[in-house]
Design an enzyme around this catalytic site. Structure first.
Site, PDB file in Angstrom:
ATOM      1  N   GLY A  58      57.851  38.102   8.896  1.00  0.00           N
ATOM      2  CA  GLY A  58      57.535  37.253   7.740  1.00  0.00           C
ATOM      3  C   GLY A  58      58.585  36.202   7.458  1.00  0.00           C
ATOM      4  O   GLY A  58      59.523  36.009   8.224  1.00  0.00           O
ATOM      5  N   SER A  59      58.393  35.521   6.321  1.00  0.00           N
ATOM      6  CA  SER A  59      59.206  34.359   5.953  1.00  0.00           C
ATOM      7  C   SER A  59      60.693  34.662   5.919  1.00  0.00           C
ATOM      8  O   SER A  59      61.125  35.732   5.499  1.00  0.00           O
ATOM      9  CB  SER A  59      58.769  33.869   4.573  1.00  0.00           C
ATOM     10  OG  SER A  59      59.745  32.999   4.054  1.00  0.00           O
ATOM     11  N   SER A  60      61.477  33.657   6.340  1.00  0.00           N
ATOM     12  CA  SER A  60      62.935  33.806   6.335  1.00  0.00           C
ATOM     13  C   SER A  60      63.483  33.918   4.916  1.00  0.00           C
ATOM     14  O   SER A  60      64.610  34.353   4.712  1.00  0.00           O
ATOM     15  CB  SER A  60      63.586  32.633   7.056  1.00  0.00           C
ATOM     16  OG  SER A  60      63.359  31.448   6.329  1.00  0.00           O
TER      17      SER A  60
END
Lengths: 129, 400
Positions: A58-60
């Protein structure tokens, strides 16, 4: 093969899951409880554990979540993964949580609830106690 | 036996980031907590990407600015580190959530505005240039060939590597911030060399900027860290930016090389069928309620061109135009802003279509845009439908 991404020296119990973790949105920042119904660790707290999981996904921005749970004293004391991903790597670096990458064999040999010590400066990074 | 031991030793050394004595002491905390954290980030990133050492960089461009994306956790983190953290090299900044000059027109809640202003203040305190732009390559001077930089904005990293002769990896918000504070970055991947194992053959006739955005989007999906493209003709600024924006959206690839490449390298075609695939994936509406232009933000050249195209015409719907503040100011002096406002455009500085909080499904069903990058985020983050059209088609259909 071991890789040390963030150094540290801790002792504790393993909380193991075979499922990757998306820190953004599935971990409660205050309590460290997993809120994703579809996750193996649903309703379990990752607080004070040595969290053993394949990798982050998923998103950083999830790295900020790792920093937040640490600021709220609800973070794992160390993390161990099979694959190095940049979200977990930077999150653990921000929060100063030891992070070690191990092989598939080593991952299989570690069990949920097992007590281990991690010392990234010693020759045997992970020791069963 | 001795040789065997030495080989083992060498193997261990090449496996880890080698630090200088000074870097080592910073990592141990001897230069304060902020430096310790910054080096922890560089070492963790370097280990994860098999870097052998850290090298100096001359310019960083940070992402992680819009409150819409970094949220409370990001705002609190930046506020806390800004007490002590200072940037060591030239550091520029991605767009934030709104244009402070006209934010009152958009019904944003007070909490969003105050948190966004706090983020702005934290970056300014750290010594960051508040450029709020995703096109640093158009508004700042480009350093000399092969200069190492650290760009966290994907379209800017791709543009820097592919058109500006600079060297950067596709940095994360955190690795770029650590680079800003230390002036260093892990020496890995595109900083060293690039030998793409794939050539994409451009087969679409008469491409416009939408086609190039789709080509970039396709390349980002199939490419590894870099990809070669053959069969491209002359491209204008709008088309180059569209291709970089598209590629940054769909994968980890961060560089185009141009031409045929070595014989024997795998080749795939980008043809009408692939255009249709990307169109089917991102186009979900036949028409939009509003129009957005700028993702990446429009530069002065595009604003000038748009002004010419709109001479004597007016939009029949709202049209939001996103541009850096420096460009808005220049355009105002030249008279473009007056012209564009006359044609019904709203000009917004410091923010971008991409991840804007100003558009959501409560006030808009569908957006018309010529940006693949914009389309991707409008659809996936803002949850609105998207109608894809080239700029010339938009002007033909939506102005009188």
């Amino acid at each position: 093969m071991k890789k040390i991404l963030v150094n540290g020296n801790v002792k504790g119990s393993i909380l193991k899951t075979e499922m990757p973790i998306n820190f953004l949105g599935t971990v409660d920042k205050k309590t460290g409880i997993i809120s994703d119904k579809n996750h193996q660790l649903f309703e379990k707290s990752i607080k004070d554990s040595i969290l053993l999981f394949p990798s982050g996904i998923g998103s950083s921005v999830g790295a900020y979540t790792i920093y937040s749970i640490k600021s709220n004293n609800s973070s794992p004391i160390a993390m161990i993964c099979k694959k190095a991903d940049l979200t977990v790597a930077t999150g653990c670096a921000l929060a100063n949580i030891p992070l070690v990458i191990i092989s598939d064999e080593e991952f299989s040999s570690l069990e949920n609830g097992q007590k281990i010590s991690i010392d990234t400066k010693s020759e045997n990074v992970i020791t069963k106690i | 036996m001795i040789i065997y031991v030495q080989v083992l030793y060498l193997y261990q050394v090449t496996c880890s980031v080698e630090l200088t004595r000074e870097e080592e002491s910073a990592l141990k905390g001897e230069h304060g907590e902020i430096m310790e954290m910054a080096y922890r980030i560089l070492v963790a990133t370097g280990e994860a990407t098999d870097a052998e050492k850290l090298i100096p960089i001359e310019w960083t461009h940070l992402s992680g600015v819009n409150y819409n994306t970094i949220g409370d956790a990001g705002e609190e983190f930046l506020s806390s580190i800004s007490k002590d953290a200072r940037v060591k090299v030239k550091t520029t900044l991605n767009p934030m959530g709104f244009d402070a000059d006209n934010v009152s027109n958009y019904g944003l809640d007070e909490n969003f505005i105050s948190k966004q202003l706090s983020i702005r203040k934290s970056y300014e305190t750290m010594g960051v240039t508040p450029s709020f732009s995703c096109i640093p390559y158009e508004i700042f001077d480009i350093p000399k060939k092969d200069t190492q930089v650290a760009f966290a904005e994907s379209n800017a990293a791709i543009h820097a590597n592919s058109y500006d002769n600079l060297k950067t990896n596709k940095e994360s918000a955190f690795s770029a911030l650590a680079s800003a504070i230390t002036g260093k970055s892990p020496y890995s991947s595109l900083r060293k060399e690039d030998s793409p194992n794939l050539t994409i053959q451009m087969k679409v006739k008469d491409p416009n900027e939408l086609t190039y955005g789709m080509l970039g989007f396709f390349a980002g999906k199939v490419g590894d860290t870099s990809v070669r493209i053959s069969g491209l003709g002359e491209m204008d600024t709008r088309q180059c930016k569209a291709m970089c924006g598209g590629m940054g959206t769909s994968g980890t690839c961060a560089k185009f090389l141009f031409g045929e490449g070595q014989p024997g390298v795998e080749k795939i075609d980008f043809d009408e069928k692939e255009v249709q695939n990307v169109h089917d994936e991102l186009n979900t509406a036949e028409k939009g309620d509003i129009i957005t232009l700028g993702s990446p933000q429009l530069g002065l050249e595009e604003i000038s061109d748009l002004t010419k195209k709109l001479k004597g015409r007016s939009f029949q719907k709202r049209c939001m135009i996103f541009t850096p503040r420096t460009v808005k100011e220049q355009a105002k002096k030249i008279g473009y802003i007056n012209e564009l406002e006359r044609a019904g455009c709203e000009i917004l500085a410091d923010c971008c279509t991409c991840l804007t909080p100003l558009i959501n499904k409560d006030n808009v069903d569908a957006v018309t845009t010529n940006s693949i990058k914009g389309a991707f985020y409008l659809k996936n983050s803002n949850g609105v439908d998207v109608n894809l059209k080239s700029l010339s088609q938009i002007i033909e259909d939506e102005t009188l």
